[in-house]
Design a protein around this motif. Structure first.
Motif, PDB file in Angstrom:
ATOM      1  N   ALA A  30      39.942  52.451  -9.856  1.00  0.00           N
ATOM      2  CA  ALA A  30      39.981  52.022  -8.461  1.00  0.00           C
ATOM      3  C   ALA A  30      39.622  53.160  -7.514  1.00  0.00           C
ATOM      4  O   ALA A  30      38.932  52.967  -6.515  1.00  0.00           O
ATOM      5  N   ARG A  31      40.060  54.362  -7.841  1.00  0.00           N
ATOM      6  CA  ARG A  31      39.830  55.514  -6.959  1.00  0.00           C
ATOM      7  C   ARG A  31      38.448  56.118  -7.137  1.00  0.00           C
ATOM      8  O   ARG A  31      37.807  56.524  -6.182  1.00  0.00           O
ATOM      9  N   TRP A  32      37.951  56.178  -8.377  1.00  0.00           N
ATOM     10  CA  TRP A  32      36.741  56.962  -8.635  1.00  0.00           C
ATOM     11  C   TRP A  32      35.532  56.161  -9.066  1.00  0.00           C
ATOM     12  O   TRP A  32      34.418  56.634  -8.944  1.00  0.00           O
ATOM     13  N   VAL A  33      35.706  54.968  -9.577  1.00  0.00           N
ATOM     14  CA  VAL A  33      34.562  54.219 -10.093  1.00  0.00           C
ATOM     15  C   VAL A  33      34.209  53.064  -9.172  1.00  0.00           C
ATOM     16  O   VAL A  33      33.036  52.879  -8.830  1.00  0.00           O
ATOM     17  N   ARG A  34      35.204  52.300  -8.773  1.00  0.00           N
ATOM     18  CA  ARG A  34      34.946  51.081  -8.003  1.00  0.00           C
ATOM     19  C   ARG A  34      34.148  51.347  -6.728  1.00  0.00           C
ATOM     20  O   ARG A  34      33.228  50.603  -6.411  1.00  0.00           O
TER      21      ARG A  34
END
Length: 114
Positions: A85-89
């Motif tokens: 959620a923090r780094w890919v999305r």
């Protein structure tokens, strides 16, 4: 924007090692395994496997449940989702937005209909 913390650092550190990723894959395939069951599938000594699993536990990627005298290991996917959620999305959303815009430009205002 969420602030990074020690937990995120532990997750990245834990997932950086291929042996620990293999443990997570094994637990994903069959959750709730004992150390003996995991060791049978890993190419390492029991002591090394224990050290890797302890790092996964500290990163909250693996939880332990005692069933009688058996110590069962379960994968906890929540920290992996938080990293996603923090780094890919956010990067995925940009790419999908770009593809949507490109599709709109190619098809025009009529959305591909004639």
């Amino acid at each position: 924007m969420p602030k990074e913390g020690k937990g995120t650092d532990l997750v990245f550190k834990a997932m950086a090692d291929q042996n620990r990723r293999k443990v997570l894959d094994l637990l994903f395939t069959k959750n709730g395994q004992t150390l003996t069951q995991l060791c049978e599938q890993l190419d390492m000594q029991r002591q090394s496997a224990t050290q890797h699993i302890e790092i996964l536990i500290k990163a909250n990627l693996v939880t332990v449940v005692w069933r009688g005298r058996e110590k069962l290991h379960f994968i906890n996917p929540v920290p992996i989702y938080e990293v996603y959620a923090r780094w890919v999305r956010k990067f995925e959303q940009n790419r999908l937005g770009f593809l949507h815009d490109l599709k709109t430009q190619i098809e025009g205002d009529n959305h591909g209909t004639t």
